[in-house]
Design an enzyme around this catalytic site. Structure first.
Site, PDB file in Angstrom:
ATOM      1  N   LYS A 115    -110.411 -32.974  -3.800  1.00 40.12           N
ATOM      2  CA  LYS A 115    -110.530 -34.379  -3.420  1.00 40.12           C
ATOM      3  C   LYS A 115    -109.162 -34.955  -3.045  1.00 40.12           C
ATOM      4  CE  LYS A 115    -112.081 -38.772  -5.516  1.00 40.12           C
ATOM      5  NZ  LYS A 115    -112.625 -39.365  -6.768  1.00 40.12           N
ATOM      6  N   SER A 137    -116.567 -42.029  -5.716  1.00 34.23           N
ATOM      7  CA  SER A 137    -115.571 -41.786  -4.694  1.00 34.23           C
ATOM      8  C   SER A 137    -115.364 -40.320  -4.350  1.00 34.23           C
ATOM      9  CB  SER A 137    -114.240 -42.392  -5.151  1.00 34.23           C
ATOM     10  OG  SER A 137    -113.777 -41.768  -6.333  1.00 34.23           O
ATOM     11  N   SER A 176    -117.639 -41.873 -10.295  1.00 30.89           N
ATOM     12  CA  SER A 176    -117.195 -41.183  -9.080  1.00 30.89           C
ATOM     13  C   SER A 176    -117.377 -39.675  -9.089  1.00 30.89           C
ATOM     14  CB  SER A 176    -115.720 -41.507  -8.803  1.00 30.89           C
ATOM     15  OG  SER A 176    -115.585 -42.849  -8.408  1.00 30.89           O
TER      16      SER A 176
END
Length: 485
Positions: free
Chosen positions: A80, A154, A178
């Site tokens: 990520k 996210s 997230s």
């Protein structure tokens, strides 16, 4: 090569160890897969193929020589884009952070030391601050199950890359669902660890160079199987106090608290039906499934969580903006007195401008809620709960205040209702493993979170593995087959 990429990480590592494929070949297959399927999805936003290929070949050479290798030796993976990686600094969706050179984040260093080949970064919303994944730097990430819908946020790029079989492992983060929301929306696995189990150093936000571990936020593994979560967590927590080792569990006799009813929360009827069917399957395997409501005082939980979260997120805002918000506190208090709700702009303003005394009061309220949770876990091994009120929803990039969730029966719910089911594990620092639970009548994935007591990460992971063994797990999204190779 598509067969290799369809394996989970443990399967790919077995193929590498048996020399059915080399690390360089696996990397090239992953890069090719990305080129073939990621265009309309937009999960991977940065690549460092040349450096990755050099590392893969070095690992192949060491394997040929018979050197001792790490547990992830030769495995290709993405991370990520909130984590610094040497050569690929975390942008968190902002150009200013993409510039310059920064060393590996702690977790990137751990997986690299374990032998992983990091070749790309996956998309995230600006400052990891949304339940959807889009930003002005890299654009929108679409859900592999339905390109018109969000992959969640996210860690939305991470979940989409896993579901698309572009990568077998990912590292995400979670302060407001997230890790869990994208896993649920994309039909993959994630594990939100006990707070403090995995280092956050090198994660953006906060701004690059921050050295303290943020309250609420955690860093954890994402994968296509429960066993891979356990594998990656063992690597990520290197150098920290290890979680208790949990022997394999059997579903027969497992005490599961089924938390689907909560008046203060929202739950789409279709999502509820999927989770009820999932719970019935677990009961069919011999689990003792007991419905429960209010395992803790939910009103106190949500109030404390909003204050703790708002005061933390305010750290990432310009000081001038915070000053402006502080001057509006009087009006915000009046709005609440006149009936503004807990999800209103007035309530958010007060949370973002909380004083230290406000924070201390919220922290004490959290401690009392955590004590109530411990009492609930005296009755149950895990609590099975929704991840969120809905399955993946259509992209909505309007301002936060104008966004609403539309349930399958047409009911409207506040956008911030996405924070409610995830609040217990987040506020109290509890482990929560997200597993695929089924699909809606429209074919969208639905995940369930298995919440355990603080420090019981191995327990929730073992339960997830037992469920996967008994009921199955990851299912490929339709329509994502690349050309045969």
């Amino acid at each position: 090569m598509d067969r290799i990429l369809s394996l989970d990480a443990t399967g790919q590592l077995a193929a590498l160890e048996a020399r059915r494929i080399s690390a360089a070949e696996l990397l090239e297959a992953a890069l090719r897969r990305c080129d073939e399927v990621d265009g309309p999805i937009n999960a991977v936003v940065v690549k460092d193929a040349a450096r990755a290929l050099e590392r893969a070949r070095a690992i192949d050479d060491r394997r040929t020589k018979g050197d001792t290798l790490g547990p992830l030796a030769g495995l290709s993976m993405t991370i990520k884009d909130t984590f610094d990686v040497e050569g690929m600094p975390a942008s968190s969706g902002l150009e200013i952070f993409r510039r310059g050179k920064r060393a590996d984040s702690v977790v990137a260093a751990h997986v690299r030391q374990a032998g992983a080949v990091i070749w790309g970064k996956t998309n995230t919303p600006v400052m990891a601050g949304d339940f959807q994944t889009y930003n002005g730097l890299y654009g929108t990430t679409n859900n592999p199950w339905d390109l018109t819908r969000t992959s969640g946020g996210s860690s939305g790029g991470a979940a989409a890359a896993l579901a698309s079989r572009i990568t077998a492992l990912e590292i995400g983060s979670d302060i407001g669902g997230s890790l869990r929301t994208p896993a649920s929306f994309c039909g993959v696995y994630s594990h939100k660890p006990t707070w403090g189990l995995v280092s956050q150093i090198g994660h953006v936000p906060p701004a690059p160079g921050w050295l303290s571990e943020r309250d609420l936020n955690v860093v954890g593994p994402m994968a296509r199987s429960a066993r891979d979560l356990r594998l990656l967590l063992s690597v990520l927590q290197a150098g920290t106090a290890a979680a208790k080792v949990q022997a394999p569990v059997e579903l027969k006799g497992l005490r599961i608290g089924l938390w689907l009813e909560q008046p203060e929360f929202v739950l789409d009827p279709e999502v509820k039906a999927v989770l009820e069917a999932f719970a019935s399957q677990l009961a069919g395997q011999g689990a003792e499934v007991t419905p429960l409501t209010s395992p803790v005082e939910v009103g106190a939980l949500l109030k404390a969580y909003r204050t703790l979260l708002g005061s933390l997120l305010a750290q990432d805002m310009p000081s001038a903006r915070i000053g402006q918000m502080r001057r509006g506190r009087g009006g915000a208090k009046l709005a609440l007195a006149l009936g503004a709700g807990p999800d209103s702009p007035a309530a958010m303003l007060l949370d973002y401008t909380a004083s230290h005394l406000d924070w201390l009061a919220a922290d004490e309220a959290r401690a009392r809620v955590a004590a109530q949770a411990r009492q609930s876990f005296a009755r149950f091994d895990v609590i099975l709960a929704p991840v969120g009120p809905v399955a993946a929803f259509p992209h909505d990039h309007r301002p936060f205040q104008r966004r609403v969730l539309t349930l399958s029966d047409g009911t409207k719910a506040p956008y911030l209702a996405l924070l409610r089911w995830i609040a217990l594990a987040t506020a109290c620092g509890l482990p929560a493993t997200t597993v695929p639970a089924g699909r809606t009548p429209g074919g969208l994935p639905v995940g369930a979170q298995l919440i355990g007591p603080r420090g019981a990460d191995s327990r929730t992971l073992a339960v997830a593995e037992a469920i996967e063994d008994a009921l199955g797990g990851f299912i490929r999204p339709p329509g994502l087959e690349a050309a045969p190779t």
